[in-house]
Design a protein around this motif. Structure first.
Motif, PDB file in Angstrom:
ATOM      1  N   MET A  31     -20.787  58.405  -7.535  1.00 52.65           N
ATOM      2  CA  MET A  31     -20.032  57.322  -8.326  1.00 52.65           C
ATOM      3  C   MET A  31     -19.718  55.696  -7.497  1.00 52.65           C
ATOM      4  O   MET A  31     -19.027  56.136  -6.661  1.00 52.65           O
ATOM      5  N   ARG A  39     -19.259  54.736 -17.509  1.00 55.16           N
ATOM      6  CA  ARG A  39     -18.272  55.048 -16.846  1.00 55.16           C
ATOM      7  C   ARG A  39     -17.420  55.920 -16.381  1.00 55.16           C
ATOM      8  O   ARG A  39     -17.167  57.352 -15.770  1.00 55.16           O
ATOM      9  N   THR A  57     -18.678  59.812 -17.552  1.00 60.72           N
ATOM     10  CA  THR A  57     -19.309  59.897 -15.786  1.00 60.72           C
ATOM     11  C   THR A  57     -17.695  60.980 -15.890  1.00 60.72           C
ATOM     12  O   THR A  57     -18.292  62.093 -15.571  1.00 60.72           O
ATOM     13  N   SER A  60     -17.416  64.900 -14.424  1.00 63.48           N
ATOM     14  CA  SER A  60     -17.272  64.878 -13.528  1.00 63.48           C
ATOM     15  C   SER A  60     -16.410  66.748 -13.173  1.00 63.48           C
ATOM     16  O   SER A  60     -15.340  66.843 -13.455  1.00 63.48           O
ATOM     17  N   ARG A  92     -26.986  59.030 -24.579  1.00 70.80           N
ATOM     18  CA  ARG A  92     -25.930  59.314 -23.054  1.00 70.80           C
ATOM     19  C   ARG A  92     -26.907  61.290 -23.083  1.00 70.80           C
ATOM     20  O   ARG A  92     -26.256  61.691 -24.059  1.00 70.80           O
ATOM     21  N   PRO A 101     -25.259  66.020 -20.048  1.00 65.77           N
ATOM     22  CA  PRO A 101     -24.419  66.683 -18.369  1.00 65.77           C
ATOM     23  C   PRO A 101     -25.379  67.750 -17.406  1.00 65.77           C
ATOM     24  O   PRO A 101     -25.590  68.917 -18.577  1.00 65.77           O
TER      25      PRO A 101
END
Ligand code: GDP
Length: 324
Positions: free
Chosen positions: A1, A24, A27, A31, A120, A123
């Motif tokens: 990252m 971002r 992200t 996480s 997107r 994940p």
């Protein structure tokens, strides 16, 4: 990252519709690092007043039913209608296989290069519940960044639907004609959750089969108990490759929104969803709380051993875990 930004920079960036900051921030949400989760919690808190103003559309169906191809064409119609479109994916299988739907943006060639569209992929780690919850937060971020049509794509294998259903205003089930429910692995429960069904690939040799399937599904749906809002799920056919019937799906969703808004059901459903996520988080926390206690864990393991040996009833075993 990349280096972390300050919380305000994330918030400002998202509200200024800066796509790279949005990506971002997502992200961070995805996480599992505690530090990142702490920041993302604060970002969500700050953008909350700017969320909620979108149509949240869930699209599900077995692999190969034509989800990506449909979204590619449907998304372009949305853009023509001046919508700003975000496509998010939830893939329960990715935890195991590390593969990911939407992993390959080229599957939505035109859509992925459109300035009004944000795509997107799902994940690739975390529990299913976690993935769905993260998707919920990603939806909020996209809304704050001005996206007013959020598509949540999920593989219809029966694990993720219940949760994705709790994220969306309209739940669209894509089905193949003539493959049989069993073959498609679509459980009745998923059909009951759908606000609309669309038979895909209604073209070429498949045309008649698709029309028959449409009639069959429409009949099946009429046998379901009435929905709370009084909406009767509609069954459509479409061909994404020939761009047929896609606009009708859009119209169906618009009709649904008008219907549910006029009865205040739209807002009510969202409130119930918020409660659902609140409760599921509370339960997760309770579980975490207990299982982080060594003594509890020991009693738990002991009891488990006793029940497998048939030495104690389940009820007594459970009680013994909670007795200090
Ligand atoms: P997904 O796995 O559900 O995302 O399915 P894809 O969108 O990747 O499509 C699976 C396959 O079906 C691909 O080979 C597509 O070209 C094909 N396909 C998708 N939509 C249509 C359609 O409307 N008509 C026909 N004939 N084929 C289609």
């Amino acid at each position: 990252m990349k280096n972390l930004l300050s919380i305000n920079k994330y918030v400002e960036g998202v509200l200024k519709k800066d796509i790279s900051v949005l990506a971002r921030a997502i992200t961070l949400i995805e996480s599992s690092k505690e530090e990142h989760q702490e920041i993302s919690k604060q970002i969500i808190e700050k953008i909350l007043p700017y969320t909620g103003k979108s149509v949240r559309l869930g699209i599900t169906g077995v692999p190969g039913v034509g989800k990506s191809t449909f979204i590619e064409v449907f998304g372009q119609i949305l853009v023509q209608k001046n919508h700003k479109v975000a496509v998010l994916a939830v893939d329960p299988s990715s935890t195991l296989s590390k593969g990911s739907i939407l992993g390959d943006k080229t599957r939505m060639e035109k859509l992925s290069i459109d300035d009004h569209v944000f795509i997107r992929p799902s994940p690739s780690s975390g529990s299913l519940g976690g993935v769905a919850r993260k998707t919920r937060e990603s939806i909020l971020l996209c809304e704050a960044a001005g996206f007013d049509y959020i598509i949540i794509e999920t593989v219809g294998v029966g694990q993720s639907e219940t949760e994705v259903h709790q994220l969306t205003d309209f739940f669209l089930l894509l089905m193949l004609a003539g493959a049989g429910d069993e073959l498609q692995g679509i459980k009745r429960g998923i059909m009951e959750m759908a606000d609309g069904v669309t038979i895909t690939k209604c073209d070429g040799n498949n045309l008649d089969k698709a029309k028959i399937a449409r009639a069959e599904y429409a009949n099946a749906i009429h046998l379901f108990p009435p929905t709370e809002s009084g909406w009767i799920p509609e069954v459509k056919t479409c061909s994404s490759t020939e761009n047929n019937g896609i606009e009708e799906v859009y119209d169906m969703i618009e009709k649904y929104i008008r219907h549910t808004q006029s009865k205040n059901f739209f807002q009510k459903k969202r409130q119930e969803q918020t409660t659902f996520w609140f409760e599921s988080l509370i339960q997760e926390k309770i579980k975490e709380h207990f299982f982080s206690d060594k003594n509890f864990l020991q009693r738990y393991n002991n009891a488990k051993e006793h029940i497998t040996k048939n030495e104690i009833s389940i009820l007594n075993a459970v009680n013994s875990v909670f007795t200090k």
